[in-house]
Motif scaffolding. Structure first.
Motif, PDB file in Angstrom:
ATOM      1  N   GLN A   1     -13.691  10.578 -16.201  1.00 22.57           N
ATOM      2  CA  GLN A   1     -13.866  10.989 -14.811  1.00 22.57           C
ATOM      3  C   GLN A   1     -12.745  10.464 -13.921  1.00 22.57           C
ATOM      4  OE1 GLN A   1     -16.351  13.144 -14.485  1.00 22.57           O
ATOM      5  NE2 GLN A   1     -16.729  12.741 -16.643  1.00 22.57           N
ATOM      6  N   THR A   2     -12.248  11.339 -13.027  1.00 20.37           N
ATOM      7  CA  THR A   2     -11.250  10.956 -12.039  1.00 20.37           C
ATOM      8  C   THR A   2     -11.728  11.421 -10.668  1.00 20.37           C
ATOM      9  OG1 THR A   2      -9.442  11.104 -13.640  1.00 20.37           O
ATOM     10  CG2 THR A   2      -8.854  11.200 -11.306  1.00 20.37           C
ATOM     11  N   TYR A   3     -11.580  10.552  -9.670  1.00 20.01           N
ATOM     12  CA  TYR A   3     -12.033  10.838  -8.308  1.00 20.01           C
ATOM     13  C   TYR A   3     -10.857  10.648  -7.359  1.00 20.01           C
ATOM     14  CZ  TYR A   3     -16.486   9.989 -10.645  1.00 20.01           C
ATOM     15  OH  TYR A   3     -17.535  10.008 -11.527  1.00 20.01           O
TER      16      TYR A   3
ATOM     17  N   ALA B   1     -20.096  -3.949 -13.444  1.00 18.34           N
ATOM     18  CA  ALA B   1     -20.390  -2.688 -12.772  1.00 18.34           C
ATOM     19  C   ALA B   1     -20.145  -2.836 -11.281  1.00 18.34           C
ATOM     20  CB  ALA B   1     -21.844  -2.268 -13.024  1.00 18.34           C
ATOM     21  N   SER B   2     -19.950  -1.697 -10.631  1.00 19.12           N
ATOM     22  CA  SER B   2     -19.871  -1.636  -9.176  1.00 19.12           C
ATOM     23  C   SER B   2     -19.818  -0.164  -8.794  1.00 19.12           C
ATOM     24  CB  SER B   2     -18.642  -2.386  -8.646  1.00 19.12           C
ATOM     25  OG  SER B   2     -18.667  -2.469  -7.229  1.00 19.12           O
ATOM     26  N   SER B   3     -19.648   0.111  -7.515  1.00 18.97           N
ATOM     27  CA  SER B   3     -19.365   1.481  -7.101  1.00 18.97           C
ATOM     28  C   SER B   3     -17.886   1.768  -7.350  1.00 18.97           C
ATOM     29  CB  SER B   3     -19.696   1.673  -5.614  1.00 18.97           C
ATOM     30  OG  SER B   3     -18.780   0.956  -4.808  1.00 18.97           O
ATOM     31  N   ILE B   4     -17.508   3.035  -7.313  1.00 22.54           N
ATOM     32  CA  ILE B   4     -16.132   3.398  -7.641  1.00 22.54           C
ATOM     33  C   ILE B   4     -15.147   2.961  -6.564  1.00 22.54           C
ATOM     34  CG2 ILE B   4     -16.818   5.314  -9.115  1.00 22.54           C
ATOM     35  CD1 ILE B   4     -16.080   7.228  -6.818  1.00 22.54           C
TER      36      ILE B   4
ATOM     37  N   THR C   1     -11.932   6.423 -14.882  1.00 23.50           N
ATOM     38  CA  THR C   1     -12.506   5.570 -15.925  1.00 23.50           C
ATOM     39  C   THR C   1     -11.754   5.709 -17.240  1.00 23.50           C
ATOM     40  OG1 THR C   1     -14.093   7.316 -16.473  1.00 23.50           O
ATOM     41  CG2 THR C   1     -14.810   5.619 -14.919  1.00 23.50           C
ATOM     42  N   ASP C   2     -10.614   6.389 -17.234  1.00 25.88           N
ATOM     43  CA  ASP C   2      -9.860   6.649 -18.457  1.00 25.88           C
ATOM     44  C   ASP C   2      -8.631   5.743 -18.530  1.00 25.88           C
ATOM     45  OD1 ASP C   2      -8.846   7.745 -20.751  1.00 25.88           O
ATOM     46  OD2 ASP C   2      -8.057   9.554 -19.795  1.00 25.88           O
TER      47      ASP C   2
ATOM     48  N   ALA D   1     -21.871  17.942 -16.152  1.00 28.25           N
ATOM     49  CA  ALA D   1     -21.591  17.698 -14.739  1.00 28.25           C
ATOM     50  C   ALA D   1     -22.102  16.327 -14.307  1.00 28.25           C
ATOM     51  CB  ALA D   1     -22.234  18.793 -13.886  1.00 28.25           C
ATOM     52  N   GLU D   2     -23.226  15.909 -14.851  1.00 26.52           N
ATOM     53  CA  GLU D   2     -23.825  14.629 -14.463  1.00 26.52           C
ATOM     54  C   GLU D   2     -22.943  13.454 -14.862  1.00 26.52           C
ATOM     55  OE1 GLU D   2     -26.447  11.945 -12.835  1.00 26.52           O
ATOM     56  OE2 GLU D   2     -26.261  14.114 -12.575  1.00 26.52           O
ATOM     57  N   LEU D   3     -22.108  13.605 -15.887  1.00 25.91           N
ATOM     58  CA  LEU D   3     -21.210  12.530 -16.305  1.00 25.91           C
ATOM     59  C   LEU D   3     -20.249  12.116 -15.195  1.00 25.91           C
ATOM     60  CD1 LEU D   3     -20.417  13.740 -19.933  1.00 25.91           C
ATOM     61  CD2 LEU D   3     -21.577  11.612 -19.333  1.00 25.91           C
ATOM     62  N   GLY D   4     -20.059  12.958 -14.207  1.00 23.91           N
ATOM     63  CA  GLY D   4     -19.163  12.606 -13.106  1.00 23.91           C
ATOM     64  C   GLY D   4     -19.853  12.451 -11.780  1.00 23.91           C
TER      65      GLY D   4
END
Length: 643
Positions: free
Chosen positions: A2-4, A31-34, A97-98, A593-596
């Motif tokens: 995933q890329t944002y 963990a955290s938010s992006i 995340t890549d 779709a949910e993976l992102g």
């Protein structure tokens, strides 16, 4: 992966709702938010398993800023009660995340160049409690200064701390390491640095607010302690690292080798099916499944039930077993996992000792040992490991089945139906649950199937017992007001509960169907329970139905309509039994779709029963990912030996 990018990243409400999760394979979770703002108490830079269960959050977050010619630029984003400060997310150019969480920030004129960016990578090392954080100024004409303040918690991952009554000590610094042990009953934290300038003035940061916890009325205000700061020079295009570790230090000189090895490991984990390396959905599912597997403190394998938190590890682990271990052909690890459960049953000899927690609204304690039969059967079909199955699993399963034929925590009727409600502390009247009895029928049929080659007499005995039991089940559970089978039956006064729960799919979707007419079960499930994300746990026609997800978001949790994606596996297996092709693109598109969407690279533990079926409960579910992976491998990719 995933890329944002902006504008998503520049919208605090949207970006803070998406979370990343990483694991170290030995019980640690980060963990955290992006955008780096912690939105729940389980978020952490470094957490480790506790001696008595749970996890300890050592480093909750990092306060980061770069300074160039006297101008300070924030990387961090924090949510305080009434304010977002600092707001580093406003300068984010990208997050991916890549192959691991990576942020890119852009600040006007940073390093003397209009096009310079600052990159931050977060690399969690597999096999030990070590996190490498890498910073790099990309472009620029001059060095900039980076300041990092670790924010320490040293508390259980399900609690919060306040400054009041807690006295944290300062750290001890050298030119290579910082050693920090603020509380004597907690692990020692080490921070390796590249000859940073160390400041040892501690301070409390007060009033962090965790918005996801606030939404569900959990403790959500916390104070975090920073014992000091590290100042590091960042020359253009040269990486600088900080290494957080426990229980021993890791020098920054080996960070590069650590990162290289971790990259290789992750690439290998995503390429376990060589003929399908170009399938991005399959690769992402394999990577997601890999995150749940960890080595317990006793050296045996475990499966995190959910991330960054979860419950009922044994139950969720058994549901995930086929996808997490068998699709990737990790047969040795699967055997060690089953060995641990065999030892656990041997030491407890009862369902309530074997599994101490239930999933309210979905299962009974008595179900969990019976799911072990399904896991063993799938292992047998996938591995063809007859020696292990006959030598280890058959005695184990035969012993468990013998217990269910006795009068312990479960009783049985004259026709061998299982009645629950006799475990210590049971607060409900004894009844015959459909799910438990569907699993009990499968347990007997699986024993008969496995024993057929080596012990035909015992195999025939179990087969006869199963047939007697299933005929009785069909008579007892046949509904009067609808199709399918009743959810449960109470023998005293003979009361049949025709409530429609997700357990209905177990009548048609396990390896052996108890429903005389599986098609009627499928029609019922498709009409009332099926959603794009799996099956509702209760029919919307029921007066107790909860469709907004609060049945699992709020405590105490009781599944009353929210969707559990785990049951998509049994549903697809039932379709195949009926001669229908289950692996349509439409089936898997929502999960892709949910993976992102909510968990970057993960699938949630639950979805609201009502459209648009927003994700709720924990961010990543082992049983959901495991069953979607198994279903995709079996029905879409048609991989051999995936039962």
């Amino acid at each position: 992966m995933q890329t944002y990018r902006p504008p998503h990243l520049r919208d605090y409400q949207k970006a803070s709702a998406v979370e990343w999760v990483q694991t170290d394979g030995v019980g640690g979770v980060a963990a955290s938010s992006i955008i780096g703002a912690n939105t729940r108490k389980q978020h952490a830079v470094l957490s480790v398993p506790g001696e008595s269960g749970g996890r300890l959050v050592l480093v909750a977050n990092l306060q980061e800023a770069v300074v160039d010619l006297g101008h300070s630029y924030d990387l961090s984003t924090n949510a305080y009660f009434g304010a977002i400060h600092p707001a580093g997310y406003e300068s984010l150019e990208s997050f991916t995340t890549d192959p691991w969480p990576t942020w890119v920030y852009r600040f006007d004129g940073l390093g003397g160049s209009a096009g310079a960016t600052l990159e931050k990578q977060f690399v969690m090392i597999h096999g030990e409690h070590t996190v490498v954080v890498v910073y790099r100024l990309i472009g620029g004409d001059r060095p900039v200064s980076l300041t990092v303040r670790p924010l320490l918690a040293f508390r259980d991952h399900n609690s919060v701390v306040l400054e009041r009554g807690r006295n944290a000590s300062n750290w001890q610094a050298t030119t290579e390491f910082i050693e920090c042990n603020p509380y004597p009953d907690c692990p020692t934290l080490f921070i390796a640095h590249p000859n940073a300038k160390i400041e040892t003035v501690g301070m409390w940061y007060r009033g962090f607010i965790y918005h996801r916890d606030q939404e569900v009325h959990l403790d959500c205000i916390e104070d975090l302690y920073s014992p000091g700061s590290l100042e590091i020079s960042l020359p253009p295009n040269i990486s600088r690292c900080l290494v957080f570790s426990t229980p021993s230090p890791r020098p920054v000189e080996i960070a590069g080798e650590y990162i290289k090895n971790e990259r290789t490991r992750r690439d290998q984990a995503a390429c376990l099916a060589p003929n399908h390396q170009d399938d991005p959905f399959f690769r992402q599912l394999l990577a997601a499944a890999d995150a749940f597997v960890y080595e317990r403190l006793d050296g045996t394998p475990g499966i995190h039930p959910g991330l960054p938190w979860g419950e009922c590890e044994l139950y969720r682990g058994l549901l995930a077993f086929g996808g997490v271990f068998l699709v990737s052909r990790q047969f040795e690890t699967a055997r060690k996992y089953l060995d641990r459960l065999a030892a656990l049953w041997g030491s407890t000899q009862s369902p309530s000792g074997f599994c101490t927690r239930s999933v309210a609204g979905q299962m009974h304690i008595a179900d969990v040992p019976l799911w072990l039969f399904v896991a063993a059967w799938r292992y047998w079909k996938a591995s063809r490991d007859d020696g292990y199955v006959y030598d280890v699993l058959v005695p184990l399963l035969d012993g468990i089945a013998g217990y269910y034929m006795s009068e312990g925590e479960v009783h049985h009727t004259e026709n061998l139906l299982i009645e629950v409600g006799y475990e210590k502390g049971a607060q409900y009247q004894p009844l015959l649950p459909l799910g438990t009895n569907a699993l009990w029928f499968n347990a007997q049929m699986i024993l008969s199937d496995i024993m057929r080659q080596n012990d035909r007499r015992r195999a025939a005995d179990w087969h006869r017992s199963a047939q007697v039991m299933v005929e009785s089940l069909r008579r007892t559970f046949t509904c009067e007001r609808r199709g399918g089978l009743a959810d449960s039956v109470r023998l005293e006064g003979f009361w049949r509960d025709e409530t429609l729960h997700s357990s209905q799919i177990l009548a048609a979707g396990l390896p052996y169907a108890v429903a005389a007419e599986p098609a009627s079960v499928i029609r019922l499930v498709e009409k009332h329970l099926l959603t794009p994300f799996g099956l509702r746990t209760l029919s919307p026609e029921d007066s107790r139905y909860v469709g907004d997800g609060t049945d699992v978001k709020m405590l105490p949790k009781y599944w009353s309509g929210s969707v559990d994606a785990t049951w998509i596996g049994c549903y697809c297996d039932a379709l195949k039994r009926m001669g229908r092709f289950p692996a349509t693109p439409e089936l898997f598109a929502p999960f892709s779709a949910e993976l992102g969407r909510r968990g970057a690279g993960h699938i949630s533990g639950a979805f609201a029963g009502n459209p648009p079926h927003e994700a709720c409960d924990y961010v990543a579910s082992a049983s959901a990912v495991g069953e979607i992976l198994r279903t995709y491998a079996r029905h879409a990719l048609r991989l051999p030996d995936v039962p």
